[in-house]
Design a protein around this motif. Structure first.
Motif, mmCIF file in Angstrom:
data_model
loop_
_atom_site.group_PDB
_atom_site.id
_atom_site.type_symbol
_atom_site.label_atom_id
_atom_site.label_comp_id
_atom_site.label_asym_id
_atom_site.label_seq_id
_atom_site.Cartn_x
_atom_site.Cartn_y
_atom_site.Cartn_z
ATOM 1 N N GLN A 114 0.843 -1.199 0.000
ATOM 2 C CA GLN A 114 0.000 0.000 0.000
ATOM 3 C C GLN A 114 0.873 1.241 0.000
ATOM 4 O O GLN A 114 1.874 1.308 0.712
ATOM 5 C CB GLN A 114 -0.910 0.025 1.234
ATOM 6 C CG GLN A 114 -1.664 -1.247 1.497
ATOM 7 C CD GLN A 114 -2.645 -1.644 0.407
ATOM 8 O OE1 GLN A 114 -3.167 -2.724 0.433
ATOM 9 N NE2 GLN A 114 -2.884 -0.782 -0.558
ATOM 10 N N CYS A 140 0.482 5.526 0.237
ATOM 11 C CA CYS A 140 -0.361 6.721 0.388
ATOM 12 C C CYS A 140 0.165 7.810 -0.547
ATOM 13 O O CYS A 140 1.312 8.235 -0.414
ATOM 14 C CB CYS A 140 -0.340 7.214 1.824
ATOM 15 S SG CYS A 140 -1.260 8.762 2.029
ATOM 16 N N PRO A 141 -0.665 8.281 -1.493
ATOM 17 C CA PRO A 141 -0.185 9.317 -2.418
ATOM 18 C C PRO A 141 -0.053 10.679 -1.755
ATOM 19 O O PRO A 141 0.589 11.567 -2.309
ATOM 20 C CB PRO A 141 -1.270 9.337 -3.505
ATOM 21 C CG PRO A 141 -2.512 8.874 -2.817
ATOM 22 C CD PRO A 141 -2.059 7.897 -1.757
ATOM 23 N N SER A 194 4.507 3.972 2.818
ATOM 24 C CA SER A 194 4.309 2.645 2.246
ATOM 25 C C SER A 194 4.104 1.678 3.407
ATOM 26 O O SER A 194 4.803 1.744 4.411
ATOM 27 C CB SER A 194 5.552 2.266 1.444
ATOM 28 O OG SER A 194 5.487 0.921 1.059
ATOM 29 N N CYS A 207 -4.292 5.588 6.522
ATOM 30 C CA CYS A 207 -2.834 5.639 6.368
ATOM 31 C C CYS A 207 -2.179 5.856 7.743
ATOM 32 O O CYS A 207 -2.539 6.785 8.466
ATOM 33 C CB CYS A 207 -2.457 6.780 5.439
ATOM 34 S SG CYS A 207 -0.688 7.116 5.429
ATOM 35 N N ARG A 224 -7.558 10.107 -0.290
ATOM 36 C CA ARG A 224 -6.561 9.730 -1.314
ATOM 37 C C ARG A 224 -7.144 9.889 -2.716
ATOM 38 O O ARG A 224 -6.441 10.307 -3.644
ATOM 39 C CB ARG A 224 -6.049 8.312 -1.035
ATOM 40 C CG ARG A 224 -5.333 8.224 0.328
ATOM 41 C CD ARG A 224 -4.631 6.898 0.553
ATOM 42 N NE ARG A 224 -5.496 5.776 0.794
ATOM 43 C CZ ARG A 224 -5.940 5.388 1.993
ATOM 44 N NH1 ARG A 224 -5.596 6.052 3.082
ATOM 45 N NH2 ARG A 224 -6.723 4.332 2.122
ATOM 46 N N LEU A 269 -5.602 12.462 -5.561
ATOM 47 C CA LEU A 269 -5.220 12.059 -6.915
ATOM 48 C C LEU A 269 -5.972 12.882 -7.958
ATOM 49 O O LEU A 269 -5.422 13.237 -9.000
ATOM 50 C CB LEU A 269 -5.478 10.565 -7.123
ATOM 51 C CG LEU A 269 -4.576 9.626 -6.314
ATOM 52 C CD1 LEU A 269 -5.004 8.184 -6.527
ATOM 53 C CD2 LEU A 269 -3.109 9.793 -6.699
ATOM 54 N N ARG A 273 -4.213 1.094 -9.539
ATOM 55 C CA ARG A 273 -4.048 2.290 -8.699
ATOM 56 C C ARG A 273 -4.987 2.260 -7.506
ATOM 57 O O ARG A 273 -4.630 2.680 -6.409
ATOM 58 C CB ARG A 273 -4.304 3.557 -9.531
ATOM 59 C CG ARG A 273 -3.223 3.797 -10.561
ATOM 60 C CD ARG A 273 -3.122 5.247 -10.909
ATOM 61 N NE ARG A 273 -2.201 5.915 -10.005
ATOM 62 C CZ ARG A 273 -1.965 7.221 -10.028
ATOM 63 N NH1 ARG A 273 -2.593 7.992 -10.870
ATOM 64 N NH2 ARG A 273 -1.098 7.758 -9.206
ATOM 65 N N ARG A 327 -3.387 -0.168 -5.113
ATOM 66 C CA ARG A 327 -2.115 0.352 -4.601
ATOM 67 C C ARG A 327 -2.331 1.444 -3.539
ATOM 68 O O ARG A 327 -1.684 1.484 -2.505
ATOM 69 C CB ARG A 327 -1.316 0.920 -5.787
ATOM 70 C CG ARG A 327 0.009 1.564 -5.429
ATOM 71 C CD ARG A 327 1.076 0.537 -5.287
ATOM 72 N NE ARG A 327 2.399 1.119 -5.266
ATOM 73 C CZ ARG A 327 3.308 0.819 -4.336
ATOM 74 N NH1 ARG A 327 3.031 -0.042 -3.378
ATOM 75 N NH2 ARG A 327 4.507 1.353 -4.391
ATOM 76 N N HIS A 328 -3.255 2.350 -3.847
ATOM 77 C CA HIS A 328 -3.514 3.478 -2.933
ATOM 78 C C HIS A 328 -4.707 3.211 -2.015
ATOM 79 O O HIS A 328 -5.081 4.069 -1.227
ATOM 80 C CB HIS A 328 -3.760 4.754 -3.734
ATOM 81 C CG HIS A 328 -2.626 5.134 -4.631
ATOM 82 N ND1 HIS A 328 -1.335 5.262 -4.171
ATOM 83 C CD2 HIS A 328 -2.570 5.380 -5.961
ATOM 84 C CE1 HIS A 328 -0.545 5.599 -5.188
ATOM 85 N NE2 HIS A 328 -1.270 5.666 -6.279
#
Ligand SMILES: [Zn+2]
Length: 259
Positions: A42, A44-45, A50, A67, A77, A81, A240, A243-244
């Protein structure tokens, strides 16, 4: 916040703790989990943390949601984005009004925009302005961008609040609006549902006044905002979203129109 609400619910339902008191506690006490965690799948943008898994969050302890670095949850998040892709909020300088500012977003936006970044909240003593959204003490056309996430469902005069957000935006400016939204139904609201317990039963939250539905676009247009509905599943790839850690979520990107 919602973990707190779960614990406090009996007190809230007994009428012994009001919205202002709870939100003041939240704003004063919210902080990221500082424990060190191993990097993992994972990312966090917002803060770049991570982790193998995010933390659980919400009344029912939704797994892998929050997060551990900045405290963001899925909707923050997604919002981030969208800002990165569609605005200059992360790459240039804009005038931004942020309502009920989430600490995870404010911590990144304020250094980028300095005094052009203004926060407003009914309860938060740390906000730049303490004000009701339906009566903003701000001049017309001051901002390029308004960010209002999970605020309008708390506001009785939400039409007035939308009109005020439109008024303080420059023509062509953007209001990024998020709230509990059900794309399959009209807005559910009823002034007779007026206690924390009744609102919890009807809307899943002690201080939400409605769950928005498809007709919300009419409220936006009446306020001078032309909305585009953005669905996380349509604009972000499965990779995505995994992932996020972003769930099925909606935001409204509204352009300030004049005339
Ligand atoms: Zn983060």
């Amino acid at each position: 916040m919602l973990e707190d609400l779960a614990r406090l619910l009996p007190t809230i339902e007994a009428g012994a703790l009001d919205e202002a008191a709870v939100y003041r506690r939240e704003r004063a006490g919210e902080r990221a989990d500082a424990r060190r965690r191993r990097p993992g799948a994972q990312l966090c943008p917002i803060c770049g943390t991570s982790a193998a898994r995010f933390l659980p969050f919400g009344l029912f302890g939704r797994p892998n949601a929050r997060c551990p670095g900045c405290g963001s949850v899925e909707r923050h998040r997604f919002l981030w984005l969208w800002l990165a892709r569609n605005t200059r909020a992360l790459s240039g300088r804009l005038s931004i009004l942020h309502t009920a500012p989430e600490p995870c977003l404010a911590a990144r936006l304020r250094p980028l925009h300095g005094r052009r970044y203004v926060t407003v909240d009914r309860f938060d003593p740390a906000a730049d302005l303490r004000a009701d959204l339906a009566a903003l003490p701000l001049p017309d056309g001051r901002f390029d961008l308004v960010i209002s996430s999970h605020t309008l469902e708390h506001v009785a005069d939400d039409r007035g609040a939308m009109a005020e957000m439109a008024r303080v935006l420059r023509p062509g400016g953007t209001a990024l609006l998020m709230f509990p939204y059900d794309p399959r139904r009209p807005t559910r609201e009823d002034p007779a549902i007026d206690t924390p317990a009744a609102r919890m039963a009807a809307y899943g939250h002690p201080w939400h006044l409605r769950i928005y539905g498809t007709d919300v676009v009419d409220r936006m247009r009446a306020a001078g905002l032309e909305p585009t509905l953005v669905d996380s599943r349509r604009v972000l790839s499965g990779h995505r979203r995994r992932r996020h850690r972003i769930n099925a979520n909606h935001l409204f990107a509204c352009r300030r129109v004049v005339g």
